[in-house]
Design an enzyme around this catalytic site. Sequence first.
Site, PDB file in Angstrom:
ATOM      1  N   ARG A  34      97.097  61.428  53.279  1.00  0.00           N
ATOM      2  CA  ARG A  34      96.592  60.822  52.049  1.00  0.00           C
ATOM      3  C   ARG A  34      97.009  61.638  50.834  1.00  0.00           C
ATOM      4  O   ARG A  34      96.695  61.256  49.719  1.00  0.00           O
ATOM      5  CB  ARG A  34      95.075  60.707  52.125  1.00  0.00           C
ATOM      6  CG  ARG A  34      94.662  59.870  53.327  1.00  0.00           C
ATOM      7  CD  ARG A  34      93.180  59.823  53.488  1.00  0.00           C
ATOM      8  NE  ARG A  34      92.594  58.965  52.469  1.00  0.00           N
ATOM      9  CZ  ARG A  34      91.380  58.469  52.551  1.00  0.00           C
ATOM     10  NH1 ARG A  34      90.613  58.750  53.580  1.00  0.00           N
ATOM     11  NH2 ARG A  34      90.912  57.696  51.600  1.00  0.00           N
ATOM     12  N   HIS A  71      94.328  68.086  76.033  1.00  0.00           N
ATOM     13  CA  HIS A  71      95.523  68.938  76.146  1.00  0.00           C
ATOM     14  C   HIS A  71      95.500  69.790  77.421  1.00  0.00           C
ATOM     15  O   HIS A  71      96.529  70.285  77.851  1.00  0.00           O
ATOM     16  CB  HIS A  71      95.739  69.792  74.885  1.00  0.00           C
ATOM     17  CG  HIS A  71      94.854  71.000  74.785  1.00  0.00           C
ATOM     18  ND1 HIS A  71      93.554  70.931  74.369  1.00  0.00           N
ATOM     19  CD2 HIS A  71      95.092  72.292  75.056  1.00  0.00           C
ATOM     20  CE1 HIS A  71      93.037  72.149  74.379  1.00  0.00           C
ATOM     21  NE2 HIS A  71      93.935  73.005  74.793  1.00  0.00           N
ATOM     22  N   LYS A 111      98.715  71.317  80.477  1.00  0.00           N
ATOM     23  CA  LYS A 111      99.010  72.700  80.878  1.00  0.00           C
ATOM     24  C   LYS A 111      99.704  72.683  82.237  1.00  0.00           C
ATOM     25  O   LYS A 111      99.252  72.005  83.158  1.00  0.00           O
ATOM     26  CB  LYS A 111      97.719  73.525  80.951  1.00  0.00           C
ATOM     27  CG  LYS A 111      97.107  73.803  79.572  1.00  0.00           C
ATOM     28  CD  LYS A 111      95.851  74.641  79.722  1.00  0.00           C
ATOM     29  CE  LYS A 111      95.037  74.701  78.425  1.00  0.00           C
ATOM     30  NZ  LYS A 111      95.476  75.735  77.496  1.00  0.00           N
ATOM     31  N   HIS A 153      87.589  68.946  78.865  1.00  0.00           N
ATOM     32  CA  HIS A 153      88.458  69.827  79.646  1.00  0.00           C
ATOM     33  C   HIS A 153      87.887  70.197  81.016  1.00  0.00           C
ATOM     34  O   HIS A 153      88.566  70.112  82.034  1.00  0.00           O
ATOM     35  CB  HIS A 153      88.744  71.126  78.880  1.00  0.00           C
ATOM     36  CG  HIS A 153      89.258  70.906  77.486  1.00  0.00           C
ATOM     37  ND1 HIS A 153      90.121  69.886  77.163  1.00  0.00           N
ATOM     38  CD2 HIS A 153      89.051  71.584  76.334  1.00  0.00           C
ATOM     39  CE1 HIS A 153      90.424  69.937  75.875  1.00  0.00           C
ATOM     40  NE2 HIS A 153      89.778  70.964  75.345  1.00  0.00           N
ATOM     41  N   LYS A 159      81.973  80.445  74.152  1.00  0.00           N
ATOM     42  CA  LYS A 159      82.742  81.165  73.141  1.00  0.00           C
ATOM     43  C   LYS A 159      82.168  82.575  73.033  1.00  0.00           C
ATOM     44  O   LYS A 159      81.028  82.812  73.386  1.00  0.00           O
ATOM     45  CB  LYS A 159      82.642  80.444  71.796  1.00  0.00           C
ATOM     46  CG  LYS A 159      83.334  79.072  71.820  1.00  0.00           C
ATOM     47  CD  LYS A 159      83.762  78.631  70.446  1.00  0.00           C
ATOM     48  CE  LYS A 159      84.392  77.249  70.452  1.00  0.00           C
ATOM     49  NZ  LYS A 159      85.794  77.238  70.908  1.00  0.00           N
TER      50      LYS A 159
HETATM   51  C1  BG6 Z   1      89.816  72.673  72.178  1.00  0.00           C
HETATM   52  C2  BG6 Z   1      88.444  72.958  71.663  1.00  0.00           C
HETATM   53  O1  BG6 Z   1      89.886  71.359  72.664  1.00  0.00           O
HETATM   54  O2  BG6 Z   1      90.146  73.575  73.201  1.00  0.00           O
HETATM   55  C3  BG6 Z   1      88.359  74.383  71.172  1.00  0.00           C
HETATM   56  O3  BG6 Z   1      88.112  72.057  70.618  1.00  0.00           O
HETATM   57  C4  BG6 Z   1      88.839  75.354  72.223  1.00  0.00           C
HETATM   58  O4  BG6 Z   1      87.038  74.704  70.779  1.00  0.00           O
HETATM   59  C5  BG6 Z   1      90.179  74.915  72.781  1.00  0.00           C
HETATM   60  O5  BG6 Z   1      88.948  76.613  71.628  1.00  0.00           O
HETATM   61  C6  BG6 Z   1      90.588  75.775  73.965  1.00  0.00           C
HETATM   62  O6  BG6 Z   1      91.902  75.457  74.334  1.00  0.00           O
HETATM   63  P1  BG6 Z   1      92.849  76.515  75.032  1.00  0.00           P
HETATM   64  O7  BG6 Z   1      94.096  75.740  75.315  1.00  0.00           O
HETATM   65  O8  BG6 Z   1      93.038  77.619  74.073  1.00  0.00           O
HETATM   66  O9  BG6 Z   1      92.131  76.942  76.272  1.00  0.00           O
END
Ligand code: BG6
Length: 481
Positions: free
Chosen positions: A46, A178, A182, A240, A336
Amino acid sequence: HEPDPSLFVIFGATGDLSRRKILPALWQLHAQGFTKQGLYVLGVTRDDNIEDDAFRQITLEAVRGADPNADAAALQEWVSKYVYFQDVDEDYAPLVERITALEQEHSLPGNRTFYLSLPPGAFPPTVEKLGAVGLNHGPGWTRLVIEKPFGRDLASARALNDLVHRCFDESQIYRIDHYLGKETVQNLIVFRFANAMFESLWDRDRIESVTITVAEELGVEKRAGYYESAGALRDMVQSHLTQLLTLVAMDVPSGLDAAAIRAEKIKVLRSIRPISPEDAVLGQYEPGQIDGKDVAGYREEPGVAPDSRTETFAALTLHLENWRWQGVPFYLRTGKRMPRRLTEIEIKFRRAPVWMFRSVVADELHRNTLLVTLQPNEGFSLFFDVKAPGEPFRLRRLPLHFSYDEEFAVLPEAYQTLILDLLLGDQTLFVHADEVETSWALYAPLLDGRRAVYPYPAGTWGPIEAELISSRAPLPGDGSA
Ligand code: BG6
């Protein structure tokens, strides 16, 4: 085979995710020769004060940031030939014009990717507007990529699925997690289904427990705006960790295609017993120390409410009610500000039926264990008991070890793998609508914000309370006693 020639449209092209992951991945695919048929990138935001050249500069910097050794001349050439920019506001008509013009200019057949690298609130209006101007179907194929989080609970995920399905067919939709990109996660499929040796041990008769750990050293960083309304369950567990669990637990699929694999993953999710309150512990980090340095507590982080109840840690026990896994607890934990970054899956096998070495050592610790490490130090180790040389009789627990580092030079970035699959039209590593909804339904009882959130000092493995659920004795009737 190679991807078809296409136009790759990124919404939120100047945002953090695009700069850190998407633009560098597109460059890598180009540099490695995967886009020879032609892949043109159209960044959309935007911001109306940038033009092609400014966006090209952003792209250059993003790629150099991710890959300082990128060949400067080749990069410059890629950016000036293949990268464009378009601003959009309310009306997508100018976007349609730009897309059509670029396709004509480069003789593209009209294959299009729309990648929504946007905050979740922007998904619905963007999808609607794409549909309204007819960009949901084009002269070639049209694919829609949606980043996580896909919804924030079952109702919102359903609503988003309904909306997306009004404009796009499920076969056009690529929901990103994602973790599935991996290399080590994909290797779970090979490891399990290419090596017959393990598959015959992969059930309740031989396996005692499965523990999936995703620990991060990082705190919330600058993402409080998003994280305050997410928390570990929504941010990590629903996506995840649950994806990792399905890959460990699924039955042998009938093939490697998306339909076969997704069907097995969905069966796993549907077999999970509703989570009871005593099977989940949530936590939040307080000030502490990591690597000898003081770090702030979650409530002191910028943008976090001083009385925030957002969980930065979650530990749960899941029970799968199917023939393969009845009675085998699956322990999931993530947090975390843990002492270090560690993602691993521990498969603990049952002990020998008769423990003959009681006089030498108590049996408790002695289990064959398969440890799959996803990051860092990707690889796996299989632990055995061996006799230490000499007398008296002594046992040592030692690993057979495989490490990616030692065998392979580089592991591709998850985004590179996923974007290539997307360009090839392979949905295997993307999440199906039913998976998302089943997963949200599973965690629904924990998402009402009313559960206790226990403090833990930064730099520790989570609240004490979480220890209880990992070491808890098997439930009566679990069959593992
Ligand atoms: C993300 C989360 O999807 O994955 C983050 O939103 C997290 O909070 C991250 O830190 C961790 O991904 P990776 O690939 O670093 O293990």
